[in-house]
Motif scaffolding. Structure first.
Motif, PDB file in Angstrom:
ATOM      1  N   ARG A 202       0.787  -1.119   0.095  1.00 47.08           N
ATOM      2  CA  ARG A 202       0.014   0.052  -0.010  1.00 47.08           C
ATOM      3  C   ARG A 202       0.875   1.362   0.094  1.00 47.08           C
ATOM      4  N   GLN A 203       1.973   1.313   0.521  1.00 45.89           N
ATOM      5  CA  GLN A 203       2.708   2.347   0.971  1.00 45.89           C
ATOM      6  C   GLN A 203       3.364   2.438  -0.533  1.00 45.89           C
ATOM      7  N   ARG A 204       3.966   1.569  -1.180  1.00 48.07           N
ATOM      8  CA  ARG A 204       4.747   1.508  -2.300  1.00 48.07           C
ATOM      9  C   ARG A 204       3.767   1.958  -3.487  1.00 48.07           C
ATOM     10  N   VAL A 205       2.433   1.576  -3.571  1.00 47.00           N
ATOM     11  CA  VAL A 205       1.874   2.277  -4.724  1.00 47.00           C
ATOM     12  C   VAL A 205       1.335   3.569  -4.406  1.00 47.00           C
ATOM     13  N   SER A 206       0.933   4.129  -3.292  1.00 53.13           N
ATOM     14  CA  SER A 206       0.948   5.516  -2.872  1.00 53.13           C
ATOM     15  C   SER A 206       1.924   6.366  -3.167  1.00 53.13           C
ATOM     16  N   THR A 207       3.355   5.916  -2.886  1.00 52.12           N
ATOM     17  CA  THR A 207       4.549   6.652  -3.148  1.00 52.12           C
ATOM     18  C   THR A 207       4.652   6.771  -4.967  1.00 52.12           C
ATOM     19  N   ILE A 208       4.319   5.809  -5.545  1.00 51.35           N
ATOM     20  CA  ILE A 208       4.576   5.822  -7.012  1.00 51.35           C
ATOM     21  C   ILE A 208       3.403   6.838  -7.459  1.00 51.35           C
ATOM     22  N   ALA A 209       2.210   6.649  -7.083  1.00 51.87           N
ATOM     23  CA  ALA A 209       1.163   7.252  -7.420  1.00 51.87           C
ATOM     24  C   ALA A 209       1.318   8.810  -7.335  1.00 51.87           C
ATOM     25  N   SER A 210       1.973   9.269  -6.188  1.00 57.14           N
ATOM     26  CA  SER A 210       2.153  10.670  -6.007  1.00 57.14           C
ATOM     27  C   SER A 210       3.335  11.291  -6.983  1.00 57.14           C
ATOM     28  N   ARG A 211       3.835  10.646  -7.957  1.00 53.40           N
ATOM     29  CA  ARG A 211       4.808  11.281  -8.976  1.00 53.40           C
ATOM     30  C   ARG A 211       4.024  11.701  -9.820  1.00 53.40           C
ATOM     31  N   LEU A 212       2.837  11.378 -10.209  1.00 50.92           N
ATOM     32  CA  LEU A 212       2.185  11.928 -11.260  1.00 50.92           C
ATOM     33  C   LEU A 212       1.100  12.860 -10.904  1.00 50.92           C
ATOM     34  N   ASN A 213       0.815  13.912 -11.923  1.00 54.82           N
ATOM     35  CA  ASN A 213       0.041  15.230 -11.822  1.00 54.82           C
ATOM     36  C   ASN A 213      -0.396  15.432 -12.792  1.00 54.82           C
TER      37      ASN A 213
ATOM     38  N   ILE B 128     -17.204  -4.446 -10.200  1.00 54.99           N
ATOM     39  CA  ILE B 128     -16.281  -3.552  -9.969  1.00 54.99           C
ATOM     40  C   ILE B 128     -15.434  -3.983  -8.606  1.00 54.99           C
ATOM     41  N   VAL B 129     -16.287  -5.144  -8.036  1.00 59.49           N
ATOM     42  CA  VAL B 129     -15.531  -5.931  -6.795  1.00 59.49           C
ATOM     43  C   VAL B 129     -14.852  -6.777  -7.310  1.00 59.49           C
ATOM     44  N   LEU B 130     -14.820  -7.464  -8.456  1.00 59.04           N
ATOM     45  CA  LEU B 130     -13.891  -8.439  -8.921  1.00 59.04           C
ATOM     46  C   LEU B 130     -12.737  -7.762  -9.487  1.00 59.04           C
ATOM     47  N   ALA B 131     -12.925  -6.693 -10.077  1.00 56.23           N
ATOM     48  CA  ALA B 131     -11.893  -6.055 -10.705  1.00 56.23           C
ATOM     49  C   ALA B 131     -10.837  -5.451  -9.675  1.00 56.23           C
ATOM     50  N   GLY B 132     -11.718  -4.933  -8.488  1.00 59.22           N
ATOM     51  CA  GLY B 132     -10.546  -4.480  -7.356  1.00 59.22           C
ATOM     52  C   GLY B 132      -9.973  -5.554  -6.660  1.00 59.22           C
ATOM     53  N   TRP B 133     -10.482  -6.667  -6.549  1.00 56.88           N
ATOM     54  CA  TRP B 133     -10.024  -8.037  -6.022  1.00 56.88           C
ATOM     55  C   TRP B 133      -8.619  -8.525  -6.846  1.00 56.88           C
ATOM     56  N   ARG B 134      -9.047  -8.406  -8.157  1.00 55.93           N
ATOM     57  CA  ARG B 134      -7.683  -9.019  -9.028  1.00 55.93           C
ATOM     58  C   ARG B 134      -6.828  -8.045  -9.237  1.00 55.93           C
ATOM     59  N   LEU B 135      -7.290  -6.651  -9.085  1.00 61.19           N
ATOM     60  CA  LEU B 135      -6.176  -5.752  -9.118  1.00 61.19           C
ATOM     61  C   LEU B 135      -5.190  -5.834  -7.913  1.00 61.19           C
ATOM     62  N   ALA B 136      -5.768  -6.089  -6.796  1.00 56.68           N
ATOM     63  CA  ALA B 136      -5.119  -6.277  -5.420  1.00 56.68           C
ATOM     64  C   ALA B 136      -4.157  -7.509  -5.507  1.00 56.68           C
ATOM     65  N   SER B 137      -4.690  -8.546  -6.196  1.00 59.23           N
ATOM     66  CA  SER B 137      -3.945  -9.618  -6.389  1.00 59.23           C
ATOM     67  C   SER B 137      -2.680  -9.452  -7.398  1.00 59.23           C
ATOM     68  N   LEU B 138      -2.885  -8.591  -8.138  1.00 58.97           N
ATOM     69  CA  LEU B 138      -1.787  -8.267  -9.228  1.00 58.97           C
ATOM     70  C   LEU B 138      -0.731  -7.733  -8.692  1.00 58.97           C
ATOM     71  N   LEU B 139      -0.967  -6.423  -7.889  1.00 58.91           N
ATOM     72  CA  LEU B 139      -0.262  -5.531  -7.256  1.00 58.91           C
ATOM     73  C   LEU B 139       0.557  -6.220  -6.226  1.00 58.91           C
ATOM     74  N   GLN B 140      -0.273  -6.965  -5.236  1.00 57.59           N
ATOM     75  CA  GLN B 140       0.492  -7.426  -4.182  1.00 57.59           C
ATOM     76  C   GLN B 140       1.407  -8.441  -4.527  1.00 57.59           C
ATOM     77  N   GLY B 141       1.264  -9.342  -5.657  1.00 58.30           N
ATOM     78  CA  GLY B 141       2.314 -10.294  -6.278  1.00 58.30           C
ATOM     79  C   GLY B 141       3.671  -9.501  -6.569  1.00 58.30           C
ATOM     80  N   MET B 142       3.634  -8.073  -7.229  1.00 62.42           N
ATOM     81  CA  MET B 142       4.537  -7.564  -7.643  1.00 62.42           C
ATOM     82  C   MET B 142       5.452  -6.708  -6.377  1.00 62.42           C
ATOM     83  N   TYR B 143       4.501  -6.372  -5.528  1.00 63.75           N
ATOM     84  CA  TYR B 143       5.171  -5.598  -4.101  1.00 63.75           C
ATOM     85  C   TYR B 143       5.307  -6.310  -3.253  1.00 63.75           C
ATOM     86  N   ARG B 144       5.247  -7.542  -3.267  1.00 69.45           N
ATOM     87  CA  ARG B 144       5.508  -8.515  -1.985  1.00 69.45           C
ATOM     88  C   ARG B 144       6.548  -8.106  -1.427  1.00 69.45           C
ATOM     89  N   LYS B 145       6.630  -8.181   0.263  1.00 71.75           N
ATOM     90  CA  LYS B 145       7.923  -7.864   0.933  1.00 71.75           C
ATOM     91  C   LYS B 145       8.945  -8.954   0.547  1.00 71.75           C
TER      92      LYS B 145
END
Length: 310
Positions: free
Chosen positions: A45-56, A293-310
Motif C-alpha cells: 500500500r505504501q509503495r503504490v501510494s508513493t508511486i502514484a504521487s509522482r504523477l500530476n 467492480i468488486v471483482l476488478a478490485g480484488w484482481r487488481l489487488a492480487s496483481l499488485l500484491q504479487g509485484m510488491y510483496r515484501k
C-alpha cells in the motif's frame, strides 16, 4: 422510489467529462482502486501510494485511489499532460458476440501510444512494471501503474470488451456498434453527455429505475470520506475467485457477460434506436456492474500484491 443518502465531496480530479470510451465513470474507477487498496498489505500500500504521487495533471498530484482516473483525466480539453491524446484505443477491445465476427485478437499491428487494445496494453504495462523494464510507450513506473489501475477497471466493464457487429454491413460504415456507443437509449436520465448503451453501462453500478427512467445516484467524486464508505457498503457483496492475472481471459469473461446480459437481455435487433430500458434490465445491470467492480478490485489487488510483496 427508494430514498438515498450520499455525501458528494469536492475533488480536483476525476471530475472531467469523459469521452465515450471512459469505462466506469470516475467514481467507479475510484471504487475499484479503493477495494484493491484495502486488500494490499501495508508495504504494498505504501509503495503504490508513493508511486502514484509522482504523477500530476495540471499541477495536482494523485493518490493511489485517484490514479485510477489518470487515463481519463489526460483526455480533458484543459489537460496540460504531455500524454494528452495518447492511449485512446487502449481502453477497449471490440470482441463480437457471434462466432462469425472478426477475430480481433488476430491483429498483428504493433502496440503504440496511439494504437492497440485493452488486452495488449494491460499485458504490456503489467510486464513492464513486473520486470522494471520500460520503453517509449510506458516510460516509467508511475505511468505503468496508472495504466494498470485504470485498465483493470475498464476490462471488467462489459461494453469495453463486447460489441455487436452488423449482420448486413454497408460499405463505408462502421462494422460494429462500438461497444454500444451507437445504441441510443430513450429513457436515460441524469446524464449530460451521449445517452447511449455504452454510457449507461459506464454508470450501471449506480443506476436505478424510477418513474419510467433509468436514473442514477450521484457520482462519487472524492477518494475517501463518508461517500466512499457508503458506496463500499452499497456494493453487491460477494467473494470473487480465480484472481490470477490473464488479460485475455479477463476480456473474454467480460465479453461473455456483455453478450449475454448487456446485449442479450436488451432483446433489440442490431441498429435499433431510442431503446427504452425496462426496470428488470436496469436492476440486473446495476447488480452485475457492482459485482464486476468488486471483482476488478480484488484482481487488481492480487496483481499488485504479487509485484510488491515484501
Amino acid at each position: 422510489m427508494r430514498s438515498f443518502r450520499i455525501t458528494v465531496l469536492a475533488s480536483t480530479l476525476c471530475l472531467f467529462l469523459f469521452s465515450p470510451a471512459s469505462g466506469w465513470d470516475g467514481g467507479g474507477h475510484m471504487l475499484v482502486a479503493r477495494i484493491a487498496h484495502d486488500r494490499l498489505d501495508a508495504a504494498a500500500r505504501q509503495r503504490v501510494s508513493t508511486i502514484a504521487s509522482r504523477l500530476n495533471n495540471n499541477g495536482t498530484n494523485y493518490t493511489f485511489i485517484t490514479l485510477a482516473c489518470w487515463m481519463d483525466d489526460i483526455k480533458d480539453r484543459n489537460s496540460t499532460s504531455p500524454y494528452k491524446g495518447k492511449f485512446r484505443t487502449w481502453h477497449y477491445i471490440n470482441i463480437g458476440c457471434s462466432p462469425s465476427d472478426p477475430d480481433v485478437f488476430a491483429d498483428s499491428a504493433a502496440l503504440t501510444a496511439t494504437n492497440g487494445d485493452i488486452v495488449r496494453a494491460l499485458s504490456h504495462a503489467t510486464s513492464a512494471l513486473r520486470i522494471g523494464k520500460f520503453d517509449e510507450i510506458i516510460p516509467d513506473e508511475a505511468i505503468a501503474l496508472a495504466v494498470i489501475v485504470h485498465l483493470a477497471g475498464d476490462i471488467h466493464q462489459p461494453m469495453h470488451t463486447a460489441s455487436r457487429y452488423d449482420p448486413n454491413p454497408t460499405k463505408g460504415e462502421s462494422p460494429n456498434d462500438a461497444g454500444g456507443n451507437a445504441v441510443s437509449i430513450a429513457n436515460l436520465a441524469d446524464t449530460p453527455w451521449k445517452k447511449n448503451l455504452h454510457t449507461f453501462w459506464d454508470e450501471a453500478y449506480r443506476r436505478y429505475y424510477d418513474d419510467g427512467k433509468a436514473r442514477a445516484l450521484p457520482e462519487l467524486t472524492a477518494d475517501d470520506g463518508t461517500g466512499m464508505h457508503e458506496w463500499l457498503d452499497r456494493l453487491t457483496p460477494h467473494t470473487p475467485t480465480n484472481l490470477a492475472f490473464d488479460a485475455h481471459r479477463w476480456a473474454r469473461e467480460t465479453q461473455s457477460l456483455g453478450c449475454t446480459l448487456a446485449y442479450g437481455e436488451l432483446r433489440e435487433p442490431y441498429g435499433a434506436k431510442n431503446i427504452v430500458l425496462k426496470e428488470r434490465y436496469v436492476t440486473g445491470a446495476a447488480a452485475a456492474a457492482q459485482r464486476q467492480i468488486v471483482l476488478a478490485g480484488w484482481r487488481l489487488a492480487s496483481l499488485l500484491q504479487g509485484m510488491y510483496r515484501k
